[in-house]
Design a protein around this motif. Structure first.
Motif, PDB file in Angstrom:
ATOM      1  N   TYR A 149       5.751   1.207   1.630  1.00 17.71           N
ATOM      2  CA  TYR A 149       4.285   1.124   1.611  1.00 17.71           C
ATOM      3  C   TYR A 149       3.688   2.027   2.691  1.00 17.71           C
ATOM      4  N   LYS A 152       5.301   6.109   1.956  1.00 15.38           N
ATOM      5  CA  LYS A 152       5.156   6.881   0.720  1.00 15.38           C
ATOM      6  C   LYS A 152       3.770   6.769   0.100  1.00 15.38           C
ATOM      7  N   SER A 153       3.413   5.559  -0.280  1.00 15.96           N
ATOM      8  CA  SER A 153       2.135   5.419  -0.971  1.00 15.96           C
ATOM      9  C   SER A 153       1.608   4.011  -0.808  1.00 15.96           C
ATOM     10  N   ILE A 156       1.351   1.489  -4.062  1.00 11.80           N
ATOM     11  CA  ILE A 156       2.457   0.877  -4.788  1.00 11.80           C
ATOM     12  C   ILE A 156       2.068  -0.547  -5.188  1.00 11.80           C
ATOM     13  N   LYS A 157       2.001  -0.810  -6.491  1.00  9.16           N
ATOM     14  CA  LYS A 157       1.537  -2.116  -6.980  1.00  9.16           C
ATOM     15  C   LYS A 157       2.412  -3.267  -6.508  1.00  9.16           C
ATOM     16  N   GLU A 158       3.675  -2.966  -6.313  1.00  8.07           N
ATOM     17  CA  GLU A 158       4.632  -3.994  -5.907  1.00  8.07           C
ATOM     18  C   GLU A 158       4.200  -4.721  -4.635  1.00  8.07           C
ATOM     19  N   TYR A 159       3.432  -4.046  -3.779  1.00  9.76           N
ATOM     20  CA  TYR A 159       3.064  -4.633  -2.498  1.00  9.76           C
ATOM     21  C   TYR A 159       1.750  -5.403  -2.543  1.00  9.76           C
ATOM     22  N   HIS A 237      10.955  -1.278  -4.760  1.00  8.73           N
ATOM     23  CA  HIS A 237      10.696  -0.555  -3.505  1.00  8.73           C
ATOM     24  C   HIS A 237      11.077  -1.398  -2.292  1.00  8.73           C
TER      25      HIS A 237
END
Length: 378
Positions: A149, A152-153, A156-159, A237
């Motif tokens: 997070y 990189k970006s 990221i929806k995962e976070y 991720h």
């Protein structure tokens, strides 16, 4: 005692239940099975309607327009209809601050019923909650599951689920829970620092593993060494799966005739287990200091697991020999560690034996269940 365990994300509560029952207690689990993992529970809050064809369509449409996931409402409604059976327990343990996994205001409404109708409430810290999310976002550790997070970006929806714990509504739930619990327990070293300064912190109790149900499989190595990678897209991720994937690509070229690679994606628990039973080495995660539940179960079977096994873990358990390989977010490092094992298969056999001994000593479900009973009595 009558004991109620609310929520299940990893089989922790199921193993604890098995140990407590063997020790003579009456134990029930209420939860939704945690999606495709489908963990067993006594009182199910699984969202059947939202998973039908029409329910899925309506769910996606509402989420697209209003950013509300109605499956959370169904979890709450189904929990509500179990309330009459969730009374008069001596101990209630919450798997985390939002164990029902419904909307925050409904979570608090339902938990208020639980707090009112039962004697002692204990909270587990064994995943992300408000204090853990705050700890992670403030970069309190030298690395964490938030690394991708930050590096990189931030899109990221995962976070998003971690960030959700920092919202005012989740903070309100956190405050409400802490006002009503008798204590909070950490399930491994990764969760100690975020909660150790809380006045009601009760200490660390290791994850319980039912070693009577998990057979030790001695690593017998003939022509090939089998390496297993399990992938859950929701934790791709945060577990650093990309590092493992890149590592395996290198190893395929380096040892084309010496290794077999097994990759499993988003499988139910039982199918996942049956696949990794064939493996000598299991690749788990790169951002942890200690082992999570999947790693521990693999270790109980005598697998060599690449997971969290940092110096803090070794110090806590006073270890002088390796029982797991400390995985780091570094492909060259991972290639070197795996190459050593591939070229020295006797070490795989030796680590596998030490691993099982470690699990029996520190994570056996009966020993851990007794620790819970002693801690609850405080």
């Amino acid at each position: 005692m009558r004991i109620l365990l609310i929520g299940e994300f990893s089989r922790l509560h199921n193993s604890l239940k098995e140990g407590l029952i063997e020790l003579g207690h009456e134990v029930y689990i209420v939860g939704n099975g945690d999606g495709f993992k489908n963990y067993p529970v006594d009182y199910s809050t699984k969202a059947f309607w939202c998973e039908t064809k029409i329910g899925t369509f309506i769910r996606k449409s509402i989420h697209k327009i209003f950013k509300i996931d109605i499956i959370k409402i169904e979890f709450g409604i189904r929990f509500y209809f179990h309330l009459d059976k969730l009374k008069n327990f001596d101990i209630v343990q919450l798997i985390n601050e939002a164990p029902i996994q419904t909307l925050p205001f409904l979570e608090r409404f339902l938990l208020k019923k639980i707090f009112k109708n039962n004697k002692k409430i204990v909270l587990l810290c064994c995943g992300v909650d408000y204090l853990v999310a705050q700890h992670l976002i403030e970069k309190k550790e030298r690395y964490s599951i938030m690394n991708p997070y930050f590096e990189k970006s931030k899109n990221i929806k995962e976070y998003q689920f971690i960030l959700d714990y920092l919202k005012p509504s989740s903070k309100k739930t956190h405050d409400f829970v802490y006002e009503n619990i008798n204590g909070v327990i950490a399930s491994d070293i990764d969760y100690v620092n975020p909660i150790k300064n809380q006045s009601n912190y009760l200490g660390l109790i290791p994850n319980p593993i039912n070693t009577s149900k998990i057979d030790f499989i001695e690593n017998k190595i003939n022509d090939t060494i089998s390496i297993f990678l399990g992938i859950n897209k929701g934790t791709y991720h945060s577990k650093g799966i990309a590092f493992f994937e890149k590592t395996l690509e290198v190893l395929k070229q380096k040892y084309p005739d010496k290794i077999e690679i097994i990759v499993a994606k988003n499988l139910p628990y039982n199918e996942y287990i049956s696949l990794y039973n064939k493996a000598h080495i299991v690749l788990d995660q790169v951002y942890a200091f200690d082992q999570g539940y999947n790693a521990l179960e693999a270790m109980a079977k005598g697998k060599v697991v690449f997971t969290g096994a940092e110096k803090e873990f070794e110090a806590y358990y006073n270890l002088s020999e390796k029982v797991a390989v400390n995985a780091l977010p570094n492909v060259d490092y991972l290639v070197a560690e795996l190459s050593f094992l591939i070229e020295n298969p006797d070490e795989i056999i030796a680590i596998g034996k030490r691993t099982r001994t470690f699990i029996e000593k520190e994570h056996d479900y009966l020993k851990v269940s007794k620790k819970y009973l002693m801690t609850w009595a405080i």
